[in-house]
Design a protein around this motif. Structure first.
Motif, PDB file in Angstrom:
ATOM      1  N   SER A  89      42.947  56.027  54.312  1.00 63.80           N
ATOM      2  CA  SER A  89      42.488  57.078  53.413  1.00 63.80           C
ATOM      3  C   SER A  89      41.987  56.403  52.133  1.00 63.80           C
ATOM      4  O   SER A  89      42.716  55.602  51.525  1.00 63.80           O
ATOM      5  CB  SER A  89      43.643  58.032  53.095  1.00 63.80           C
ATOM      6  OG  SER A  89      43.353  58.772  51.927  1.00 63.80           O
ATOM      7  N   VAL A  90      40.757  56.724  51.720  1.00 67.83           N
ATOM      8  CA  VAL A  90      40.191  56.019  50.556  1.00 67.83           C
ATOM      9  C   VAL A  90      41.027  56.263  49.292  1.00 67.83           C
ATOM     10  O   VAL A  90      41.335  55.313  48.565  1.00 67.83           O
ATOM     11  CB  VAL A  90      38.718  56.419  50.345  1.00 67.83           C
ATOM     12  CG1 VAL A  90      38.136  55.656  49.156  1.00 67.83           C
ATOM     13  CG2 VAL A  90      37.911  56.140  51.599  1.00 67.83           C
ATOM     14  N   PRO A  91      41.435  57.504  48.968  1.00 67.28           N
ATOM     15  CA  PRO A  91      42.306  57.669  47.790  1.00 67.28           C
ATOM     16  C   PRO A  91      43.607  56.878  47.912  1.00 67.28           C
ATOM     17  O   PRO A  91      44.133  56.385  46.904  1.00 67.28           O
ATOM     18  CB  PRO A  91      42.571  59.183  47.764  1.00 67.28           C
ATOM     19  CG  PRO A  91      41.376  59.784  48.434  1.00 67.28           C
ATOM     20  CD  PRO A  91      41.029  58.810  49.521  1.00 67.28           C
ATOM     21  N   ASP A  92      44.125  56.741  49.140  1.00 71.10           N
ATOM     22  CA  ASP A  92      45.353  55.967  49.327  1.00 71.10           C
ATOM     23  C   ASP A  92      45.100  54.488  49.019  1.00 71.10           C
ATOM     24  O   ASP A  92      45.975  53.806  48.456  1.00 71.10           O
ATOM     25  CB  ASP A  92      45.853  56.132  50.767  1.00 71.10           C
ATOM     26  CG  ASP A  92      47.213  55.497  50.975  1.00 71.10           C
ATOM     27  OD1 ASP A  92      48.130  55.800  50.184  1.00 71.10           O
ATOM     28  OD2 ASP A  92      47.362  54.696  51.919  1.00 71.10           O
ATOM     29  N   VAL A  93      43.910  53.986  49.382  1.00 71.83           N
ATOM     30  CA  VAL A  93      43.558  52.601  49.036  1.00 71.83           C
ATOM     31  C   VAL A  93      43.573  52.420  47.520  1.00 71.83           C
ATOM     32  O   VAL A  93      44.115  51.434  46.998  1.00 71.83           O
ATOM     33  CB  VAL A  93      42.173  52.235  49.616  1.00 71.83           C
ATOM     34  CG1 VAL A  93      41.682  50.898  49.050  1.00 71.83           C
ATOM     35  CG2 VAL A  93      42.238  52.163  51.139  1.00 71.83           C
ATOM     36  N   LEU A  94      42.984  53.393  46.789  1.00 67.61           N
ATOM     37  CA  LEU A  94      42.961  53.292  45.322  1.00 67.61           C
ATOM     38  C   LEU A  94      44.375  53.298  44.744  1.00 67.61           C
ATOM     39  O   LEU A  94      44.650  52.641  43.734  1.00 67.61           O
ATOM     40  CB  LEU A  94      42.154  54.454  44.727  1.00 67.61           C
ATOM     41  CG  LEU A  94      40.668  54.510  45.117  1.00 67.61           C
ATOM     42  CD1 LEU A  94      39.994  55.687  44.439  1.00 67.61           C
ATOM     43  CD2 LEU A  94      39.936  53.215  44.777  1.00 67.61           C
ATOM     44  N   ALA A  95      45.273  54.022  45.388  1.00 69.14           N
ATOM     45  CA  ALA A  95      46.655  54.102  44.893  1.00 69.14           C
ATOM     46  C   ALA A  95      47.450  52.837  45.195  1.00 69.14           C
ATOM     47  O   ALA A  95      48.524  52.632  44.608  1.00 69.14           O
ATOM     48  CB  ALA A  95      47.347  55.321  45.511  1.00 69.14           C
ATOM     49  N   ARG A  96      46.947  51.998  46.102  1.00 70.13           N
ATOM     50  CA  ARG A  96      47.696  50.813  46.529  1.00 70.13           C
ATOM     51  C   ARG A  96      47.137  49.504  45.947  1.00 70.13           C
ATOM     52  O   ARG A  96      47.528  48.415  46.361  1.00 70.13           O
ATOM     53  CB  ARG A  96      47.686  50.717  48.058  1.00 70.13           C
ATOM     54  CG  ARG A  96      48.468  51.830  48.750  1.00 70.13           C
ATOM     55  CD  ARG A  96      48.303  51.760  50.264  1.00 70.13           C
ATOM     56  NE  ARG A  96      49.080  52.760  50.970  1.00 70.13           N
ATOM     57  CZ  ARG A  96      50.340  52.598  51.376  1.00 70.13           C
ATOM     58  NH1 ARG A  96      50.945  51.428  51.153  1.00 70.13           N
ATOM     59  NH2 ARG A  96      50.975  53.543  51.992  1.00 70.13           N
ATOM     60  N   ILE A  97      46.221  49.580  44.980  1.00 69.52           N
ATOM     61  CA  ILE A  97      45.644  48.367  44.393  1.00 69.52           C
ATOM     62  C   ILE A  97      46.713  47.645  43.564  1.00 69.52           C
ATOM     63  O   ILE A  97      47.392  48.258  42.739  1.00 69.52           O
ATOM     64  CB  ILE A  97      44.436  48.715  43.495  1.00 69.52           C
ATOM     65  CG1 ILE A  97      43.332  49.378  44.318  1.00 69.52           C
ATOM     66  CG2 ILE A  97      43.901  47.454  42.795  1.00 69.52           C
ATOM     67  CD1 ILE A  97      42.218  49.955  43.474  1.00 69.52           C
ATOM     68  N   VAL A  98      46.818  46.333  43.782  1.00 69.68           N
ATOM     69  CA  VAL A  98      47.783  45.554  43.004  1.00 69.68           C
ATOM     70  C   VAL A  98      47.104  44.478  42.153  1.00 69.68           C
ATOM     71  O   VAL A  98      47.708  43.937  41.240  1.00 69.68           O
ATOM     72  CB  VAL A  98      48.848  44.899  43.912  1.00 69.68           C
ATOM     73  CG1 VAL A  98      49.704  45.970  44.562  1.00 69.68           C
ATOM     74  CG2 VAL A  98      48.215  44.011  44.975  1.00 69.68           C
ATOM     75  N   ASP A  99      45.842  44.155  42.453  1.00 68.05           N
ATOM     76  CA  ASP A  99      45.114  43.169  41.646  1.00 68.05           C
ATOM     77  C   ASP A  99      43.637  43.362  41.920  1.00 68.05           C
ATOM     78  O   ASP A  99      43.243  43.956  42.938  1.00 68.05           O
ATOM     79  CB  ASP A  99      45.550  41.738  41.999  1.00 68.05           C
ATOM     80  CG  ASP A  99      45.143  40.724  40.932  1.00 68.05           C
ATOM     81  OD1 ASP A  99      44.552  41.136  39.912  1.00 68.05           O
ATOM     82  OD2 ASP A  99      45.402  39.520  41.130  1.00 68.05           O
ATOM     83  N   ALA A 100      42.797  42.884  41.012  1.00 67.26           N
ATOM     84  CA  ALA A 100      41.351  43.063  41.153  1.00 67.26           C
ATOM     85  C   ALA A 100      40.620  41.949  40.434  1.00 67.26           C
ATOM     86  O   ALA A 100      41.127  41.359  39.479  1.00 67.26           O
ATOM     87  CB  ALA A 100      40.919  44.417  40.595  1.00 67.26           C
ATOM     88  N   SER A 101      39.411  41.670  40.908  1.00 65.57           N
ATOM     89  CA  SER A 101      38.523  40.761  40.187  1.00 65.57           C
ATOM     90  C   SER A 101      37.706  41.594  39.198  1.00 65.57           C
ATOM     91  O   SER A 101      37.816  42.818  39.147  1.00 65.57           O
ATOM     92  CB  SER A 101      37.586  40.055  41.169  1.00 65.57           C
ATOM     93  OG  SER A 101      36.589  40.952  41.645  1.00 65.57           O
ATOM     94  N   ALA A 102      36.851  40.940  38.435  1.00 65.46           N
ATOM     95  CA  ALA A 102      35.862  41.663  37.631  1.00 65.46           C
ATOM     96  C   ALA A 102      34.830  42.271  38.579  1.00 65.46           C
ATOM     97  O   ALA A 102      34.663  41.814  39.711  1.00 65.46           O
ATOM     98  CB  ALA A 102      35.197  40.716  36.639  1.00 65.46           C
ATOM     99  N   SER A 103      34.157  43.298  38.096  1.00 63.14           N
ATOM    100  CA  SER A 103      33.149  43.963  38.910  1.00 63.14           C
ATOM    101  C   SER A 103      31.869  43.131  38.949  1.00 63.14           C
ATOM    102  O   SER A 103      31.497  42.490  37.951  1.00 63.14           O
ATOM    103  CB  SER A 103      32.860  45.350  38.324  1.00 63.14           C
ATOM    104  OG  SER A 103      32.039  46.086  39.167  1.00 63.14           O
ATOM    105  N   ARG A 104      31.177  43.134  40.085  1.00 63.37           N
ATOM    106  CA  ARG A 104      29.950  42.349  40.216  1.00 63.37           C
ATOM    107  C   ARG A 104      28.977  43.071  41.128  1.00 63.37           C
ATOM    108  O   ARG A 104      29.366  43.888  41.976  1.00 63.37           O
ATOM    109  CB  ARG A 104      30.266  40.959  40.773  1.00 63.37           C
ATOM    110  CG  ARG A 104      30.917  40.990  42.143  1.00 63.37           C
ATOM    111  CD  ARG A 104      31.379  39.623  42.598  1.00 63.37           C
ATOM    112  NE  ARG A 104      30.268  38.708  42.777  1.00 63.37           N
ATOM    113  CZ  ARG A 104      30.421  37.390  42.949  1.00 63.37           C
ATOM    114  NH1 ARG A 104      31.628  36.859  42.931  1.00 63.37           N
ATOM    115  NH2 ARG A 104      29.386  36.621  43.121  1.00 63.37           N
ATOM    116  N   LEU A 105      27.673  42.763  40.981  1.00 63.67           N
ATOM    117  CA  LEU A 105      26.666  43.341  41.855  1.00 63.67           C
ATOM    118  C   LEU A 105      26.985  42.962  43.291  1.00 63.67           C
ATOM    119  O   LEU A 105      27.361  41.824  43.572  1.00 63.67           O
ATOM    120  CB  LEU A 105      25.271  42.835  41.481  1.00 63.67           C
ATOM    121  CG  LEU A 105      24.744  43.245  40.097  1.00 63.67           C
ATOM    122  CD1 LEU A 105      23.411  42.557  39.827  1.00 63.67           C
ATOM    123  CD2 LEU A 105      24.595  44.745  40.000  1.00 63.67           C
ATOM    124  N   CYS A 106      26.826  43.912  44.214  1.00 64.24           N
ATOM    125  CA  CYS A 106      27.151  43.641  45.607  1.00 64.24           C
ATOM    126  C   CYS A 106      26.360  44.571  46.519  1.00 64.24           C
ATOM    127  O   CYS A 106      25.877  45.622  46.098  1.00 64.24           O
ATOM    128  CB  CYS A 106      28.648  43.799  45.860  1.00 64.24           C
ATOM    129  SG  CYS A 106      29.249  45.478  45.577  1.00 64.24           S
TER     130      CYS A 106
END
Length: 447
Positions: A399-416
């Motif tokens: 579930s996409v909202p569930d993925v957002l709720a399970r984030i524990v770390d992230a990089s900076a945003s970049r073009l992709c």
């Protein structure tokens, strides 16, 4: 006849309505087994005429589209559309947006500059020079859009699109890399491809189940594009999607993630600039042709991890008690706590599964935005901050909202560049995400 002349001619045959003309210049290259196979350099022009006729309780609307080469063809398309509107069923309506008139409306369409063509050729040459078998596709597009309405709007915008995808294959595996920018590090991407293919010579088993994974910006884009496409305000009010509140209403205001996430579209986003006036070809559950010409600005769906808006046209918003919300033609996710590039995120992970890209994405249940699909072209085991080995591909169910709720770390945003949706949407900027409990539900034999 120039584009503005064609548009003006067609508009002259409408009592009320809009005319959209798109003039596109496209170049593409395709390669397989390290050799170019096809190339193209095309110019196309298409016109959409929208005729509106007042009726009891709303308006009758007809839409006609086709290629037009001269004023006579433009007039014929408009006359046929106006006649069709008289027989159309009644639909929602609103007053057309008045003005403004752009000073460059009379300018001609814009072609792809030679420098961009040379940059694309140089990028492709970089991949073809690699020792592994190379496959890929590169495309440049510059589309000039003209919008004119009987309310006085005259808008013109030239928009670039870049899509470059490269895949390398060997007996023991394959890789994929893509970008939506000509300023990407193509040499670095080619080196990474060689390194990842070498890692795939070492494989280990991984049991299906919920795992801590690293999603590349491309994989994140494929999930978040689907969320943006599903952020339908009317469906939420009627209880048909994941943004419906149990018992009635919408979930606007609810926290979707404990991370400080912003998901938005912005016509002025550096590297992803788009037109700042709305262009709608046909009515849908989220868009109305009566809204053509509305100004676009930075618009958030998620602010600070909280759902702050859902998409709705002016007629739908008035009927459902929502605010009218439109997104520009791009999508950006920012995590305020994100740091470094995707390689730094890998270096910070003790034990995770790195997923290069997602494929064959399909919706399972709109009520919780549950998606299924396959991993492809590189799934790796990360241990102690380094890519240690390759594992097989998996079917995933998340579930996409569930993925957002399970984030524990992230990089900076970049073009992709999204992998799955690149045929329809390329203008994305996302972080790589470290996500807990990502459901790799079963092994897949897909390569």
């Amino acid at each position: 006849m120039n584009p503005d002349g064609l548009v003006t001619t067609a508009l002259g045959h409408l009592d009320s309505g809009c005319v959209i003309l798109r003039s596109a210049h496209t170049q593409n290259l395709r390669w397989a087994n390290s050799a170019l196979t096809t190339n193209g350099d095309t110019r196309t022009a298409s016109m959409t005429v929208i005729a509106m006729h007042p009726a009891d309780g709303g308006s009758r609307v007809a839409v006609s589209s086709g290629q037009v080469a001269d004023g006579e063809q433009a007039a014929a398309l408009a006359r046929g559309c106006a006649e069709a509107a008289l027989k159309a069923p009644t639909t929602d309506s609103a007053e057309l947006v008045p003005g403004p008139s752009a000073v460059d409306f009379g300018d001609g369409p814009v072609s792809i500059p030679e420098a961009d063509t040379d940059a694309m050729l140089g990028a492709v040459r970089t991949f073809l020079d690699q020792p592994e078998a190379q496959f890929g596709y590169a495309e440049l597009d510059r589309t000039t859009t003209y919008l004119a309405t009987t309310a006085g709007t005259r808008a013109r915008h030239a928009q670039d699109a870049v899509r470059i995808e490269s895949s390398a294959r060997a007996e023991h595996g394959s890789t994929w890399w893509g970008t939506n920018s000509l300023e990407a590090d193509f040499a670095g991407a080619a080196r990474m491809t060689t390194e990842r293919l070498a890692v795939q010579a070492t494989r280990e088993d991984l049991a299906p189940g919920r795992h801590r994974v690293i999603l590349t910006p491309s994989a994140v884009a494929d999930l978040l594009i689907y969320l943006a496409w599903s952020a339908n305000g009317r469906d939420a009010v009627e209880g048909h999607n994941v943004f419906a509140r149990p018992g009635g209403g919408t979930r606007i205001g609810e926290i979707l993630s404990h991370r400080h996430l912003d998901l938005y579209a912005d016509p002025a986003q550096p590297g992803l600039g788009t037109g700042d006036r709305l262009v709608v070809d046909a009515n849908s559950s989220m868009e109305s042709v009566f809204d053509n010409g509305l100004p676009l600005s930075r618009t958030h769906l998620i602010t600070g991890g909280r759902l702050t808006a859902l998409r709705a046209s002016r007629p739908t918003a008035a009927r459902c008690g929502l605010e009218p919300v439109y997104l520009a033609d791009n999508l950006i996710l920012q995590d305020a706590e994100g740091q470094g590039d995707p390689a730094d995120l890998v270096a910070r992970a003790d034990d995770a599964v790195l997923i290069t890209c997602l494929w064959y994405i399909r919706e399972v249940d709109p009520q919780n935005l549950l998606l299924t699909g396959l991993t492809r072209d590189g799934v790796y085991r990360v241990r102690d901050g380094r890519i240690a080995s390759a594992v097989g591909n998996f079917r995933f169910n998340v579930s996409v909202p569930d993925v957002l709720a399970r984030i524990v770390d992230a990089s900076a945003s970049r073009l992709c560049l999204p992998r799955e949706w690149a045929d329809w949407f390329t203008r994305t900027q996302m972080p790589a995400l470290l996500v807990d409990g990502f459901n790799l539900s079963s092994p897949s034999e897909a390569m």
